[in-house]
Scaffold this active site. Structure first.
Site, mmCIF file in Angstrom:
data_model
loop_
_atom_site.group_PDB
_atom_site.id
_atom_site.type_symbol
_atom_site.label_atom_id
_atom_site.label_comp_id
_atom_site.label_asym_id
_atom_site.label_seq_id
_atom_site.Cartn_x
_atom_site.Cartn_y
_atom_site.Cartn_z
ATOM 1 C CD GLU A 95 -2.918 -0.668 -0.160
ATOM 2 O OE1 GLU A 95 -3.147 0.405 -0.643
ATOM 3 O OE2 GLU A 95 -3.773 -1.689 -0.333
ATOM 4 C CE1 TYR B 144 -7.235 2.518 -0.533
ATOM 5 C CE2 TYR B 144 -5.037 3.074 -0.081
ATOM 6 C CZ TYR B 144 -6.058 2.182 -0.784
ATOM 7 O OH TYR B 144 -5.742 1.320 -1.478
ATOM 8 C CG ASP C 75 -8.288 4.070 -4.127
ATOM 9 O OD1 ASP C 75 -9.815 3.943 -4.826
ATOM 10 O OD2 ASP C 75 -7.388 3.141 -4.892
ATOM 11 C CB CYS D 65 -23.597 4.605 -14.808
ATOM 12 S SG CYS D 65 -22.246 5.666 -14.763
HETATM 13 FE FE1 SF4 Z 1 -17.777 3.937 -15.441
HETATM 14 FE FE2 SF4 Z 1 -19.243 3.791 -17.767
HETATM 15 FE FE3 SF4 Z 1 -19.813 1.952 -16.044
HETATM 16 FE FE4 SF4 Z 1 -20.514 4.357 -15.535
HETATM 17 S S1 SF4 Z 1 -21.022 2.904 -17.352
HETATM 18 S S2 SF4 Z 1 -19.689 3.055 -14.168
HETATM 19 S S3 SF4 Z 1 -18.862 5.490 -16.361
HETATM 20 S S4 SF4 Z 1 -17.677 2.248 -16.943
#
Ligand code: SF4
Length: 351
Positions: free
Chosen positions: A33, A116, A134, A204
């Site tokens: 680390e 961390y 991190d 996402c």
């Molecule tokens: Fe990362 Fe793209 Fe997955 Fe979103 S969709 S978590 S930006 S790889």
């Protein structure tokens, strides 16, 4: 399926085989680390092997000379890490009977270990449920949740840690932590993340809102300071002069060639070596040898090496004499070490 289960399902077939992932020894995990802070895995790997081989236990590291540890660290940068390693190894020997701690709270008491690192070691070594945050985790969470709070201010840091704490698995905190960092390092990368094949694409928010490139948010820009360094390679037929750095800035306690730092570019461009430094040596020649730029995280170093040949070198105060045949016996900053190795090359062809 929970987030953590999805993540570890991705991780197990995709993970890289790295040596520190095959041990639960907190000392070796700690070594890895510290080596990997601010360092790419490809660069850190050989240093990890060197340290594990030369210092297989915390007692071996504590017993080593600091100079030897700095020498083994040469080229990796951020030398305070090597000094902290050595200091901490000694304090583990003195205060903890040589038993390297594996709990979060105990780890936090060690010099150079922050939240961390303590979370990483305690989860990997003893499965303590402590979520790591991190740079990779900031990126993954910043994008998944489209977080606008900057990661370099306290409210943002707190929010990220809370989300990470919520997501971590009860049963497999070690795997979860490895997995989220690996996902950030190899899949949700800073440039060109692999969104098309991402298991989290539907969740996402940054993908949906097209904000991937601006997540995570950072408030401050690093200010780069320019510095102008003249290093003198002062040598006779057999030896040259070095000195140990005592300023608590960059390269503290490493060795260097005698230095004159110019205040600005103009002073640097017009600099000629300070002859007073040389005392009453008989000088054969002085000439600039090479210029280079060396970048650190917050500094841009403009470096010029000067070659100064003298008739007979004498030891001067706060300097040491080193044999020209053995130029890299001490730990030098990378640009100086490379310069010295270059000086040696012509001699190799003389035989
Ligand atoms: Fe990362 Fe793209 Fe997955 Fe979103 S969709 S978590 S930006 S790889």
């Amino acid at each position: 399926m929970t987030f953590s289960e999805q993540l570890t399902n991705w991780y197990l077939p995709n993970k890289r085989d790295l040596p520190w992932r095959n041990t639960q020894d907190p000392y070796k995990i700690w070594l890895s680390e510290i080596i990997l802070q601010q360092t790419r895995i490809e660069q850190g790997l050989s240093y990890y092997y060197t340290f594990v081989e030369k210092y297989p236990t915390v007692a071996d590291l504590a017993a080593a000379e600091l100079d030897a540890v700095l020498k083994d660290w040469e080229g990796l940068g951020y030398y305070s890490r090597a000094r902290n390693l050595h200091f901490t190894a000694n304090s583990v020997m003195d205060s903890l009977n040589g038993k390297f701690p594996n709990s979060y709270e105990e780890l936090l008491k060690l010099k150079g270990v922050g939240t961390y690192t303590a979370a990483a070691i305690s989860s990997f070594a003893s499965k303590e449920k402590r979520a790591v945050v991190d740079g990779n985790v900031y990126r993954v969470l910043g994008r998944l949740y489209n977080i606008e709070d900057p990661i370099d201010a306290n409210p943002g840091k707190k929010r990220y840690q809370e989300i990470a704490d919520d997501l971590i698995s009860d049963k497999y905190p070690d795997l979860h932590n490895q997995a989220i960092m690996e996902f950030g390092a190899t899949h949700c990368t800073k440039h060109k993340p692999k969104c098309e094949t991402c298991i989290f694409q539907k969740q996402c928010l940054a993908f949906q809102k097209n904000t991937i490139d601006s997540r995570p948010v950072k408030k401050k820009k690093n200010k780069i300071q320019n510095r102008y360094l003249n290093f003198y390679h002062i040598a006779d037929q057999n030896n040259f002069l070095i000195q140990q750095r005592t300023d608590k800035g960059i390269w503290f306690q490493l060795y260097q060639l005698p230095l004159h730092e110019s205040l600005d570019k103009r002073g640097f461009d017009n600099h000629i070596p300070n002859l007073e430094l040389l005392g009453d040596f008989e000088i054969f020649s002085i000439h600039p040898d090479r210029n280079l730029i060396h970048l650190l995280s917050h500094q841009k170093l403009h470096i010029r090496f000067w070659k100064i040949e003298v008739k007979e070198l004498k030891k001067i105060e706060q300097h040491q004499l080193v044999s020209l045949a053995d130029p890299v016996a001490k730990a030098f900053p990378k640009p100086i070490s490379e310069f010295l190795q270059n000086q040696l090359k012509p001699k190799l062809f003389q035989k």
